[in-house]
Design a protein around this motif. Sequence first.
Motif, short mmCIF file in Angstrom:
data_model
loop_
_atom_site.label_atom_id
_atom_site.label_comp_id
_atom_site.label_asym_id
_atom_site.label_seq_id
_atom_site.Cartn_x
_atom_site.Cartn_y
_atom_site.Cartn_z
N CYS A 220 25.91 43.28 40.62
CA CYS A 220 26.49 43.94 41.80
C CYS A 220 26.09 45.42 41.84
CB CYS A 220 28.01 43.85 41.78
SG CYS A 220 28.64 42.18 41.84
N PRO A 221 25.64 45.88 43.01
CA PRO A 221 25.29 47.31 43.13
C PRO A 221 26.52 48.22 43.11
CG PRO A 221 25.00 46.18 45.24
CD PRO A 221 25.36 45.13 44.24
N GLU A 222 27.69 47.64 43.42
CA GLU A 222 28.93 48.41 43.35
C GLU A 222 29.94 47.63 42.52
OE1 GLU A 222 30.19 49.08 47.37
OE2 GLU A 222 28.87 50.84 47.54
N VAL A 223 30.54 48.31 41.54
CA VAL A 223 31.47 47.63 40.65
C VAL A 223 32.77 48.43 40.58
CG1 VAL A 223 31.89 47.10 38.22
CG2 VAL A 223 29.69 46.52 39.23
N ILE A 224 33.89 47.72 40.69
CA ILE A 224 35.20 48.36 40.53
C ILE A 224 35.64 48.17 39.08
CG2 ILE A 224 37.62 48.35 41.27
CD1 ILE A 224 36.66 46.92 43.87
N LEU A 225 35.91 49.28 38.38
CA LEU A 225 36.33 49.19 36.98
C LEU A 225 37.82 49.50 36.86
CD1 LEU A 225 35.54 48.93 33.92
CD2 LEU A 225 35.34 51.41 33.94
N VAL A 226 38.57 48.57 36.29
CA VAL A 226 40.01 48.80 36.07
C VAL A 226 40.31 48.76 34.57
CG1 VAL A 226 40.68 47.84 38.31
CG2 VAL A 226 40.55 46.32 36.32
N GLU A 227 41.49 49.25 34.19
CA GLU A 227 41.79 49.32 32.76
C GLU A 227 42.59 48.14 32.23
OE1 GLU A 227 44.22 53.20 33.34
OE2 GLU A 227 45.23 52.20 31.69
N GLY A 228 43.24 47.36 33.12
CA GLY A 228 44.10 46.29 32.62
C GLY A 228 43.76 44.94 33.25
N LEU A 229 44.04 43.86 32.51
CA LEU A 229 43.70 42.53 33.02
C LEU A 229 44.57 42.11 34.20
CD1 LEU A 229 42.80 40.68 29.73
CD2 LEU A 229 41.29 41.13 31.68
N PHE A 230 45.80 42.66 34.30
CA PHE A 230 46.61 42.33 35.47
C PHE A 230 46.13 43.08 36.71
CE2 PHE A 230 49.37 40.53 32.29
CZ PHE A 230 49.73 39.34 32.91
N ASP A 231 45.52 44.25 36.50
CA ASP A 231 44.85 44.94 37.62
C ASP A 231 43.70 44.07 38.10
OD1 ASP A 231 46.46 47.20 37.11
OD2 ASP A 231 45.01 47.99 35.67
N TYR A 232 42.91 43.62 37.11
CA TYR A 232 41.75 42.76 37.41
C TYR A 232 42.19 41.53 38.20
CZ TYR A 232 37.86 39.59 36.56
OH TYR A 232 36.83 38.69 36.73
N ALA A 233 43.25 40.87 37.69
CA ALA A 233 43.68 39.60 38.28
C ALA A 233 44.10 39.76 39.74
CB ALA A 233 44.81 39.01 37.44
N VAL A 234 44.90 40.80 40.04
CA VAL A 234 45.37 40.92 41.43
C VAL A 234 44.24 41.33 42.38
CG1 VAL A 234 47.81 41.33 40.94
CG2 VAL A 234 46.24 43.28 41.11
N LEU A 235 43.30 42.13 41.87
CA LEU A 235 42.17 42.49 42.73
C LEU A 235 41.32 41.27 43.05
CD1 LEU A 235 41.11 46.01 41.45
CD2 LEU A 235 41.52 45.37 43.81
N ARG A 236 41.07 40.44 42.05
CA ARG A 236 40.34 39.20 42.29
C ARG A 236 41.09 38.33 43.29
NH1 ARG A 236 37.00 36.57 38.88
NH2 ARG A 236 37.11 35.05 40.55
N GLN A 237 42.40 38.26 43.13
CA GLN A 237 43.22 37.43 44.01
C GLN A 237 43.20 37.97 45.44
OE1 GLN A 237 47.31 35.43 42.85
NE2 GLN A 237 47.67 37.44 43.76
N ALA A 238 43.05 39.31 45.56
CA ALA A 238 43.01 39.92 46.90
C ALA A 238 41.62 39.81 47.53
CB ALA A 238 43.43 41.39 46.82
N GLY A 239 40.69 39.17 46.81
CA GLY A 239 39.37 38.93 47.40
C GLY A 239 38.30 39.92 47.00
N PHE A 240 38.58 40.79 46.02
CA PHE A 240 37.54 41.70 45.52
C PHE A 240 36.84 41.01 44.34
CE2 PHE A 240 40.57 44.34 47.71
CZ PHE A 240 39.77 45.23 48.42
N TYR A 241 35.58 40.67 44.55
CA TYR A 241 34.88 39.90 43.51
C TYR A 241 34.12 40.77 42.53
CZ TYR A 241 36.29 35.79 45.95
OH TYR A 241 37.07 34.82 46.51
N ASN A 242 33.83 42.03 42.97
CA ASN A 242 32.99 42.89 42.13
C ASN A 242 33.85 43.75 41.20
OD1 ASN A 242 34.01 44.16 44.41
ND2 ASN A 242 32.40 45.70 44.43
N VAL A 243 34.78 43.11 40.49
CA VAL A 243 35.70 43.84 39.59
C VAL A 243 35.38 43.50 38.15
CG1 VAL A 243 38.11 44.36 39.11
CG2 VAL A 243 37.48 43.36 41.30
N THR A 244 35.55 44.50 37.27
CA THR A 244 35.50 44.23 35.84
C THR A 244 36.56 45.09 35.17
OG1 THR A 244 34.10 44.02 33.89
CG2 THR A 244 33.70 45.92 35.31
N CYS A 245 36.81 44.82 33.88
CA CYS A 245 37.94 45.47 33.21
C CYS A 245 37.52 45.91 31.81
CB CYS A 245 39.10 44.47 33.13
SG CYS A 245 40.47 45.02 32.12
N SER A 246 37.93 47.14 31.44
CA SER A 246 37.54 47.68 30.13
C SER A 246 38.65 47.54 29.09
CB SER A 246 37.13 49.15 30.28
OG SER A 246 38.10 49.86 31.02
#
Length: 329
Positions: A220-246
């Motif tokens: 992905c040319p644009e990536v959203i980086l979050v710090e927690g897996l629950f952040d990751y999970a809700v973003l994915r659920q909201a339809g943001f596919y370009n998310v990863t978590c550190s």
Amino acid sequence: MGEDVEALKRRLPLLEYLRQYNWVGQPVGRSEFVGLCPLHEETRPSFYVNTRKDVFYCHGCGQGGDLIRFIQLSRHLSFRQSLACLDTQATLVDDSSAVLEKAADFYQQQLDHYPEAMRYLNQRGLYDPALIGEFEIGYAPGGSLRRHLTAQGYSFDLLRQVGLINVNGSDAFYQRIVFPLRQGEHIVNLYGRSIGTAFAHRFLPGTKGGLYAWEKVRHCPEVILVEGLFDYAVLRQAGFYNVTCSLGTHLNKDQFLELCEGPRTVYLTFDVDANQSGQQAAVQLALRLSAHGIAARRVLLPQGHDPNSFFVQGGNAPQFQSLLEATQP
Ligand SMILES: [Zn+2]
């Protein structure tokens, strides 16, 4: 003999072996990594690993070959001794990986039997059963894993070594939501989020691996980086596919290098908390990324929020999208 050697090498690829000894390689091209040579002193990386051919070569000391050759050189062993050493190590890796799979399976089966676990997921804004399945989320009630795994023939020593049980023999995870952390095919660790009063975040000993589900977003040319897996999970659920978590605001070397693999924009979406620690970490990470030619933008959530609480408290996808668009380089 030759066939056995090839089979043994397939069980533990060179790169995986090196990473267990904390070797850090930066990707160069499709199937090559470069880093500091473990066989001689150097300050500039000249040790190359080709993952397709499963071999190494060092331009500094001129050594090269396969994993067995590497073990011979690094441990000063004969060919035969190196084979034995590799066999022991490959067996331990296979066993750890297998027991983590079994533990994750067991925890997944528990999820439906403990209403408090599902209630917790709902409280954190996670409802979609397909995603809960995709993330392989489970629940560790505590007190039953050891019995389950020893009944399947896994030794107490192995469970101790992997960290699934404590020195005193009790389960390490007690009343925790569990996310398996995978690197490629293998589970390398488990993350446990307490649903009770215990310390919130817990991992097993050893590496957390790279960025969460990096394979899915690395192109992905644009990536959203979050710090927690629950952040990751809700973003994915909201339809943001370009998310990863550190898994925290401090990225390990592998995670940082993953973000730097190719040109891209990284949207840093860390907590906006009262003590500013999330934002301070984001500022520093943005600087480090920029120094590596990666565009970084800080997403400013409302005061006191992380992406999870933003969605739990009524935020929606268009609102989050406008926060992304409002970021400054
Ligand atoms: Zn060298």
